[in-house]
Design an enzyme around this catalytic site. Structure first.
Site, mmCIF file in Angstrom:
data_model
loop_
_atom_site.group_PDB
_atom_site.id
_atom_site.type_symbol
_atom_site.label_atom_id
_atom_site.label_comp_id
_atom_site.label_asym_id
_atom_site.label_seq_id
_atom_site.Cartn_x
_atom_site.Cartn_y
_atom_site.Cartn_z
ATOM 1 N N ASP A 217 4.793 -21.417 5.683
ATOM 2 C CA ASP A 217 5.804 -21.847 4.710
ATOM 3 C C ASP A 217 5.182 -22.622 3.563
ATOM 4 O O ASP A 217 4.780 -23.780 3.736
ATOM 5 C CB ASP A 217 6.833 -22.750 5.407
ATOM 6 C CG ASP A 217 7.792 -21.963 6.285
ATOM 7 O OD1 ASP A 217 8.410 -21.013 5.764
ATOM 8 O OD2 ASP A 217 7.924 -22.308 7.468
ATOM 9 N N SER B 71 6.584 -20.726 13.051
ATOM 10 C CA SER B 71 6.222 -21.349 11.777
ATOM 11 C C SER B 71 5.312 -22.547 12.003
ATOM 12 O O SER B 71 5.679 -23.497 12.706
ATOM 13 C CB SER B 71 7.479 -21.804 11.040
ATOM 14 O OG SER B 71 7.083 -22.614 9.946
ATOM 15 N N MET C 20 17.466 -15.976 4.950
ATOM 16 C CA MET C 20 17.384 -17.416 5.241
ATOM 17 C C MET C 20 18.678 -17.844 5.933
ATOM 18 O O MET C 20 19.763 -17.728 5.364
ATOM 19 C CB MET C 20 17.197 -18.224 3.953
ATOM 20 C CG MET C 20 15.838 -18.050 3.291
ATOM 21 S SD MET C 20 14.427 -18.322 4.376
ATOM 22 C CE MET C 20 14.702 -20.015 4.913
ATOM 23 N N ASP D 2 15.092 -16.497 9.291
ATOM 24 C CA ASP D 2 14.327 -17.747 9.250
ATOM 25 C C ASP D 2 15.250 -18.958 9.132
ATOM 26 O O ASP D 2 15.979 -19.093 8.149
ATOM 27 C CB ASP D 2 13.386 -17.662 8.038
ATOM 28 C CG ASP D 2 12.450 -18.846 7.918
ATOM 29 O OD1 ASP D 2 12.414 -19.690 8.821
ATOM 30 O OD2 ASP D 2 11.738 -18.911 6.886
ATOM 31 N N MET E 137 5.727 -24.495 0.059
ATOM 32 C CA MET E 137 6.800 -25.088 -0.757
ATOM 33 C C MET E 137 6.199 -25.871 -1.912
ATOM 34 O O MET E 137 5.206 -26.585 -1.714
ATOM 35 C CB MET E 137 7.618 -26.056 0.097
ATOM 36 C CG MET E 137 8.185 -25.433 1.347
ATOM 37 S SD MET E 137 9.086 -26.671 2.281
ATOM 38 C CE MET E 137 9.472 -25.739 3.764
ATOM 39 N N MET F 168 8.025 -20.305 -1.074
ATOM 40 C CA MET F 168 9.193 -20.969 -1.659
ATOM 41 C C MET F 168 8.701 -21.672 -2.910
ATOM 42 O O MET F 168 8.652 -22.914 -3.004
ATOM 43 C CB MET F 168 9.782 -21.956 -0.632
ATOM 44 C CG MET F 168 10.495 -21.236 0.500
ATOM 45 S SD MET F 168 10.709 -22.271 1.954
ATOM 46 C CE MET F 168 9.166 -21.943 2.782
ATOM 47 N N HIS G 289 3.939 -17.623 10.870
ATOM 48 C CA HIS G 289 4.720 -17.807 9.642
ATOM 49 C C HIS G 289 4.197 -19.026 8.885
ATOM 50 O O HIS G 289 4.056 -20.118 9.433
ATOM 51 C CB HIS G 289 6.192 -17.994 10.027
ATOM 52 C CG HIS G 289 7.148 -18.011 8.889
ATOM 53 N ND1 HIS G 289 7.617 -16.856 8.282
ATOM 54 C CD2 HIS G 289 7.759 -19.046 8.244
ATOM 55 C CE1 HIS G 289 8.464 -17.171 7.320
ATOM 56 N NE2 HIS G 289 8.567 -18.496 7.273
ATOM 57 N N HIS H 64 5.496 -17.084 3.517
ATOM 58 C CA HIS H 64 6.810 -17.253 2.889
ATOM 59 C C HIS H 64 6.662 -18.212 1.711
ATOM 60 O O HIS H 64 6.487 -19.415 1.892
ATOM 61 C CB HIS H 64 7.769 -17.800 3.968
ATOM 62 C CG HIS H 64 9.144 -18.119 3.478
ATOM 63 N ND1 HIS H 64 10.027 -18.892 4.209
ATOM 64 C CD2 HIS H 64 9.810 -17.767 2.345
ATOM 65 C CE1 HIS H 64 11.164 -19.011 3.530
ATOM 66 N NE2 HIS H 64 11.049 -18.337 2.407
HETATM 67 C C1 DX5 Z 1 12.507 -23.504 6.006
HETATM 68 C C2 DX5 Z 1 11.341 -22.644 6.391
HETATM 69 C C3 DX5 Z 1 11.339 -22.234 7.810
HETATM 70 C C4 DX5 Z 1 11.173 -23.375 8.772
HETATM 71 C C5 DX5 Z 1 11.989 -23.034 9.959
HETATM 72 O O1 DX5 Z 1 12.509 -23.672 4.646
HETATM 73 O O2 DX5 Z 1 11.319 -21.453 5.618
HETATM 74 O O3 DX5 Z 1 10.382 -21.221 8.068
HETATM 75 O O4 DX5 Z 1 9.841 -23.592 9.171
HETATM 76 O O5 DX5 Z 1 12.071 -24.138 10.784
HETATM 77 P P1 DX5 Z 1 13.092 -24.196 11.998
HETATM 78 O O6 DX5 Z 1 12.771 -23.043 12.911
HETATM 79 O O7 DX5 Z 1 12.786 -25.516 12.603
HETATM 80 O O8 DX5 Z 1 14.471 -24.086 11.429
HETATM 81 ZN ZN ZN Z 2 9.953 -19.784 6.288
#
Ligand code: DX5
Ligand code: ZN
Length: 214
Positions: free
Chosen positions: A33, A6, A135, A173, A35, A66, A31, A64
């Site tokens: 992320d 990620s 998750m 994840d 948000m 969110m 990956h 991904h």
């Molecule tokens: C959390 C994200 C993850 C995050 C994982 O909301 O969706 O993808 O980057 O980070 P680690 O591997 O540090 O838990």
């Molecule tokens: Zn993620």
């Protein structure tokens, strides 16, 4: 094991450098992320970062989302380089429509489940999915502790996929490292996301190679 580091944990002053490092590593996917500060209590980044990552690699970009109302942004994510788009079950009142919309652009469609959401909610759509993202932390932040009940959830999902004769990839994840990754691999996970474990390690490329061996 498919490994999807990620970029949430990368150095955003050096996105080009870190993307090139991932590009030359054994990582299968990158990956991404996204948000929105509404669906999750944090804001990360959007299209400009995705475009900049896309400029420096031709690896699969595993996006991904969110965010609420993801349907409004699917086209722009595809145009920005997404190869897989995963939306949250909890953010999509018309999940079937969202999945079909993603697929209409010729990219792969995934659905993510928060830790409290049972896999049974996917019974009626599992055959339409290319990927399910379990998750193993509450989404919103990197570096959180792995929720151990996610291992049995992977097993339940594997059973559902087999029962329905579906072909969705199982991705996990949050809080993934060599130890939790080994448990997930045993349980039937096909793909793992790792953020802080990769980027906080001494040599991210070697860490990725070690995760690949799971
Ligand atoms: C959390 C994200 C993850 C995050 C994982 O909301 O969706 O993808 O980057 O980070 P680690 O591997 O540090 O838990
Ligand atoms: Zn993620």
């Amino acid at each position: 094991m498919i490994v999807s580091p990620s970029i949430l944990s990368c150095d955003f002053g050096n996105v080009e450098r870190d993307t090139k490092m991932l590009h030359s590593s054994e990582a299968d996917w990158l990956h991404i992320d996204v948000m929105d500060g509404v669906f999750v209590p944090n804001i990360s980044f959007g299209f400009p970062i995705l475009k900049s990552v896309n400029k420096h690699t031709d690896k699969v970009l595993d996006v991904h989302l969110m965010i609420v109302n993801p349907d409004n942004y699917i086209k722009e994510f595809v145009d920005s380089g997404a190869d897989i788009i995963t939306v949250h079950y909890e953010a999509c009142p018309h999940l079937h429509r969202s999945i079909q919309l993603i697929k209409s652009y010729g990219v792969k469609a995934g659905v993510a489940l928060n830790p409290h959401t049972p896999v049974s909610v996917l019974e009626e759509v599992i055959q339409d999915l290319d990927l399910v993202l379990i998750m193993s932390v509450n989404p919103g932040f990197g570096g959180q502790k792995f929720i151990s009940s996610s291992v049995s959830k992977v097993k339940k999902l594997k059973t559902l996929i087999q029962q329905k004769n579906a072909s969705a990839i199982i991705e996990v994840d949050g809080g993934v490292n060599l130890k939790t990754g080994a448990e997930l691999s045993q349980a039937g996970a096909d793909a793992i996301v790792a953020g802080s474990y990769v980027f906080k390690s001494e040599d991210p490329s070697i860490t990725i190679s070690n995760l690949k061996k799971l």
